[in-house]
Design a protein around this motif. Structure first.
Motif, PDB file in Angstrom:
ATOM      1  N   ASP A  82       0.838  -1.204   0.000  1.00 12.95           N
ATOM      2  CA  ASP A  82       0.000   0.000   0.000  1.00 12.95           C
ATOM      3  C   ASP A  82       0.870   1.250   0.000  1.00 12.95           C
ATOM      4  N   LEU A  83       1.944   1.190   0.781  1.00 11.59           N
ATOM      5  CA  LEU A  83       2.884   2.304   0.880  1.00 11.59           C
ATOM      6  C   LEU A  83       4.299   1.736   0.825  1.00 11.59           C
ATOM      7  N   SER A  84       5.228   2.518   0.313  1.00 12.07           N
ATOM      8  CA  SER A  84       6.628   2.100   0.341  1.00 12.07           C
ATOM      9  C   SER A  84       7.505   3.327   0.515  1.00 12.07           C
ATOM     10  N   THR A  85       8.679   3.100   1.062  1.00  5.85           N
ATOM     11  CA  THR A  85       9.612   4.192   1.327  1.00  5.85           C
ATOM     12  C   THR A  85      10.942   3.895   0.644  1.00  5.85           C
ATOM     13  N   PHE A  86      11.515   4.914   0.047  1.00  7.86           N
ATOM     14  CA  PHE A  86      12.783   4.798  -0.670  1.00  7.86           C
ATOM     15  C   PHE A  86      13.760   5.848  -0.147  1.00  7.86           C
ATOM     16  N   GLY A  87      15.048   5.564  -0.311  1.00  8.09           N
ATOM     17  CA  GLY A  87      16.082   6.516   0.076  1.00  8.09           C
ATOM     18  C   GLY A  87      17.427   5.962  -0.334  1.00  8.09           C
ATOM     19  N   LYS A  88      18.438   6.222   0.464  1.00 11.10           N
ATOM     20  CA  LYS A  88      19.784   5.702   0.236  1.00 11.10           C
ATOM     21  C   LYS A  88      20.211   5.863  -1.214  1.00 11.10           C
ATOM     22  N   ALA A  89      20.149   4.799  -2.025  1.00 10.97           N
ATOM     23  CA  ALA A  89      20.650   4.855  -3.399  1.00 10.97           C
ATOM     24  C   ALA A  89      19.939   5.900  -4.248  1.00 10.97           C
ATOM     25  N   LEU A  90      18.770   6.346  -3.836  1.00  8.87           N
ATOM     26  CA  LEU A  90      17.988   7.296  -4.621  1.00  8.87           C
ATOM     27  C   LEU A  90      18.763   8.572  -4.939  1.00  8.87           C
ATOM     28  N   GLY A  91      19.623   9.033  -4.023  1.00  9.50           N
ATOM     29  CA  GLY A  91      20.342  10.282  -4.248  1.00  9.50           C
ATOM     30  C   GLY A  91      21.831  10.129  -4.451  1.00  9.50           C
ATOM     31  N   ASN A  92      22.350   8.906  -4.443  1.00 12.22           N
ATOM     32  CA  ASN A  92      23.797   8.644  -4.545  1.00 12.22           C
ATOM     33  C   ASN A  92      24.594   9.507  -3.574  1.00 12.22           C
ATOM     34  N   GLY A  93      24.110   9.577  -2.344  1.00 12.03           N
ATOM     35  CA  GLY A  93      24.802  10.333  -1.311  1.00 12.03           C
ATOM     36  C   GLY A  93      24.152  11.659  -0.985  1.00 12.03           C
ATOM     37  N   PHE A  94      23.363  12.200  -1.900  1.00 10.01           N
ATOM     38  CA  PHE A  94      22.626  13.425  -1.619  1.00 10.01           C
ATOM     39  C   PHE A  94      21.373  13.078  -0.813  1.00 10.01           C
ATOM     40  N   ALA A  95      20.936  14.031   0.004  1.00  8.63           N
ATOM     41  CA  ALA A  95      19.881  13.759   0.977  1.00  8.63           C
ATOM     42  C   ALA A  95      18.505  13.849   0.341  1.00  8.63           C
ATOM     43  N   VAL A  96      17.966  12.694  -0.016  1.00 10.65           N
ATOM     44  CA  VAL A  96      16.610  12.635  -0.558  1.00 10.65           C
ATOM     45  C   VAL A  96      16.012  11.271  -0.246  1.00 10.65           C
ATOM     46  N   SER A  97      14.771  11.278   0.179  1.00  6.56           N
ATOM     47  CA  SER A  97      14.022  10.041   0.409  1.00  6.56           C
ATOM     48  C   SER A  97      12.626  10.245  -0.156  1.00  6.56           C
ATOM     49  N   ALA A  98      11.847   9.181  -0.164  1.00  4.14           N
ATOM     50  CA  ALA A  98      10.519   9.270  -0.773  1.00  4.14           C
ATOM     51  C   ALA A  98       9.539   8.352  -0.063  1.00  4.14           C
ATOM     52  N   LEU A  99       8.334   8.849   0.107  1.00  2.00           N
ATOM     53  CA  LEU A  99       7.188   8.039   0.518  1.00  2.00           C
ATOM     54  C   LEU A  99       6.277   7.934  -0.696  1.00  2.00           C
ATOM     55  N   ALA A 100       5.938   6.722  -1.065  1.00  2.00           N
ATOM     56  CA  ALA A 100       5.110   6.507  -2.257  1.00  2.00           C
ATOM     57  C   ALA A 100       4.010   5.516  -1.929  1.00  2.00           C
ATOM     58  N   GLY A 101       2.920   5.577  -2.723  1.00  2.00           N
ATOM     59  CA  GLY A 101       1.872   4.607  -2.464  1.00  2.00           C
ATOM     60  C   GLY A 101       0.588   4.860  -3.205  1.00  2.00           C
ATOM     61  N   ARG A 102      -0.451   4.169  -2.748  1.00  2.00           N
ATOM     62  CA  ARG A 102      -1.767   4.243  -3.379  1.00  2.00           C
ATOM     63  C   ARG A 102      -2.373   5.636  -3.194  1.00  2.00           C
ATOM     64  N   ARG A 103      -3.036   6.120  -4.225  1.00  2.00           N
ATOM     65  CA  ARG A 103      -3.591   7.469  -4.205  1.00  2.00           C
ATOM     66  C   ARG A 103      -4.567   7.674  -3.045  1.00  2.00           C
ATOM     67  N   GLU A 104      -5.462   6.709  -2.807  1.00  2.00           N
ATOM     68  CA  GLU A 104      -6.478   6.914  -1.773  1.00  2.00           C
ATOM     69  C   GLU A 104      -5.875   7.057  -0.377  1.00  2.00           C
ATOM     70  N   LEU A 105      -4.682   6.465  -0.171  1.00  2.00           N
ATOM     71  CA  LEU A 105      -3.984   6.667   1.096  1.00  2.00           C
ATOM     72  C   LEU A 105      -3.180   7.962   1.084  1.00  2.00           C
ATOM     73  N   MET A 106      -2.358   8.130   0.074  1.00  2.00           N
ATOM     74  CA  MET A 106      -1.482   9.292   0.009  1.00  2.00           C
ATOM     75  C   MET A 106      -2.267  10.600   0.008  1.00  2.00           C
ATOM     76  N   GLU A 107      -3.418  10.619  -0.658  1.00  3.97           N
ATOM     77  CA  GLU A 107      -4.191  11.855  -0.750  1.00  3.97           C
ATOM     78  C   GLU A 107      -4.711  12.302   0.608  1.00  3.97           C
ATOM     79  N   ARG A 108      -4.726  11.389   1.593  1.00  2.00           N
ATOM     80  CA  ARG A 108      -5.138  11.789   2.954  1.00  2.00           C
ATOM     81  C   ARG A 108      -4.199  12.853   3.526  1.00  2.00           C
ATOM     82  N   GLY A 109      -2.993  12.918   3.008  1.00  2.98           N
ATOM     83  CA  GLY A 109      -2.064  13.967   3.420  1.00  2.98           C
ATOM     84  C   GLY A 109      -2.108  15.171   2.502  1.00  2.98           C
ATOM     85  N   GLY A 110      -3.091  15.222   1.609  1.00  4.02           N
ATOM     86  CA  GLY A 110      -3.206  16.310   0.656  1.00  4.02           C
ATOM     87  C   GLY A 110      -4.371  17.224   0.956  1.00  4.02           C
ATOM     88  N   LEU A 111      -4.850  17.905  -0.087  1.00  2.37           N
ATOM     89  CA  LEU A 111      -5.894  18.917   0.073  1.00  2.37           C
ATOM     90  C   LEU A 111      -7.183  18.571  -0.665  1.00  2.37           C
TER      91      LEU A 111
END
Length: 457
Positions: free
Chosen positions: A271-300
């Motif tokens: 339903d949800l997944s989190t990414f980081g580490k290799a995503l930025g090759n050392g630069f600070a970036v991570s991601a939360l990704a997932g299903r729209r009906e869940l993710m949109e709960r944090g939206g407007l």
């Protein structure tokens, strides 16, 4: 670029202690300065000098590709780069160029940058199992946001995490379960429960023990062991049946298993997944990704109660998003995941052969997927040993190999791996001597390395 020579001889037939006389005076002085100002002497506990043999914790000056140099002038082949985050090698030209282009354009604005549009589109094209994505700076923020979203969506208080996986977050819901729970209320700890990896029956019993209380199941889909057949799909079915949110922590598996993570490789969509580490090759970036009906709960654009999901000043810093886009393009176009697997297979075969040749094949054990290799150091009784780990690390360091793990980057050359195997063979010869003596203490050079999670310093 001209390289200095590795510090030690690589004669694999030499049974002497190659670490004898190896010293890092400038690194030692820099570590003392760090401890005077920075709690733990590092900004990540896994990078602490307690993780290395006494007085042999290099302080890094710079890195390029698969090599790093310490402040004492020694060059090392580096494994586990940046705690698995630098999978393309240090200062990768394509990534650095993408970052450099953005630096002159400003890095943070009062409204979203067009880079946020482009980075989201690129990520969702790379990870098509997700409908929406939100970027942050570190993995803890992403996993905690996933947990909060699951609690909000289900109305349930408890978090079920895989107790066999070492780390999920610096936040209370996880740290309270470790041997370092100081400062975390007991009431918070009671809301986190654990299930064992690979055991669907035990997980189902846990869900039955807390009916309608568990908001989510969170786990790394794979680590040093592959998931048993039908395990991940079985978790998917359990989560659906019990009304839980299934969260895959893909901080490590993302990109190293496939560009789209382990969820793509194993064909199970969380339903949800989190990414980081290799995503930025050392630069600070991570991601939360997932299903729209869940993710949109944090939206407007919904009518439910709002969820304060992720709101960080630097979460969409443009040069880090540029780095992430360059990383994803490089992985896809250059087949980086396949490169990592091939390099890891070559390394694992060489290390196993060297260990067997020195009679310690049952004591120095390489484990894990080729793109994410770790090693175990076992004593004469086959038990994990911090003392033997210390001996092994000390020998590797003296031979110009910085390897808290054997996690590879795509910048490694065949020559780097050949050198590593030669140094491992030399280290195995000393390891054999210590096993024969029944006591590794004379080869430690000081106190043994320590586990990260422990109740006392």
């Amino acid at each position: 670029m001209a390289h200095t020579q590795y510090r030690a001889s690589t004669d694999s037939t030499d049974t002497a202690d190659s670490a004898e006389g190896f010293a890092l005076p400038r690194s030692r002085a820099a570590n003392e300065r760090l401890h005077a100002m920075v709690p733990g002497g590092a900004h990540t506990y896994a990078k602490g000098d307690d993780q290395y043999p006494e007085h042999l914790a290099p302080v890094i000056s710079h890195g390029r590709g698969a090599h790093v140099w310490d402040v004492d002038g020694n060059r090392y082949i580096e494994y586990g780069s940046g705690l698995r985050s630098v999978s393309l090698g240090h200062a990768h030209p394509r990534v650095i160029e993408a970052v450099r282009r953005e630096l002159d354009r400003g890095s943070n604005f009062v409204r979203p940058s067009v880079m946020e549009v482009e980075a989201a589109e690129r990520f969702l094209a790379t990870v098509p199992t997700a409908d929406m994505v939100k970027f942050a700076k570190n993995g803890s923020d992403a996993t905690t946001a996933a947990v909060r979203l699951a609690r909000a969506a289900t109305g349930r208080p408890r978090v079920a995490l895989c107790g066999d996986h070492p780390f999920f977050s610096v936040d209370d819901w996880f740290i309270g379960t470790t041997p370092m729970p100081a400062g975390i209320p007991a009431a918070t700890n009671e809301l986190t429960v654990a299930f064992p990896y690979g055991d669907l029956a035990a997980t189902e019993k846990l869900l039955a023990r807390y009916p309608d209380e568990i908001a989510c199941l969170i786990l790394e889909p794979a680590t040093h062991t592959e998931p048993p057949p039908r395990y991940l799909s079985g978790l998917r079915e359990l989560a659906d049946r019990h009304g839980c949110v299934l969260i895959f922590d893909e901080m490590i598996t993302g990109f190293r298993w496939s560009e789209a993570g382990a969820q793509s490789l194993y064909g199970v969509v969380p339903d949800l997944s989190t990414f980081g580490k290799a995503l930025g090759n050392g630069f600070a970036v991570s991601a939360l990704a997932g299903r729209r009906e869940l993710m949109e709960r944090g939206g407007l654009r919904h009518s439910d109660e709002r969820v304060f999901l992720l709101s960080t000043t630097h979460g969409a810093e443009t040069h880090c998003l540029a780095a992430a886009m360059a990383v994803q393009a490089t992985y896809v176009e250059d087949g980086v995941t396949a490169q990592l697997h091939a390099l890891g297979e070559r390394l694992a075969a060489g290390v196993r052969s060297a260990a067997a040749g020195m009679g310690v094949g049952d004591n120095i054990v390489v484990r894990g997927r080729p793109s994410n290799l770790v090693f175990a150091t076992l004593d004469q009784n086959g038990q994990p040993s911090q003392q033997y780990r210390t001996l092994f690390l000390r020998q590797l360091l003296a031979g110009g190999v910085l390897a808290p793990s054997f996690v590879v980057s795509s910048a490694l050359s065949d020559g780097d791996i050949d050198h590593t195997v030669e140094v491992v063979a030399q280290a195995c010869a000393v390891y054999r001597k210590a096993l024969d003596a029944g006591d590794p203490t004379p080869w430690l050079g000081g106190r043994p390395v320590k586990p990260v999670f422990r109740p006392l310093a």
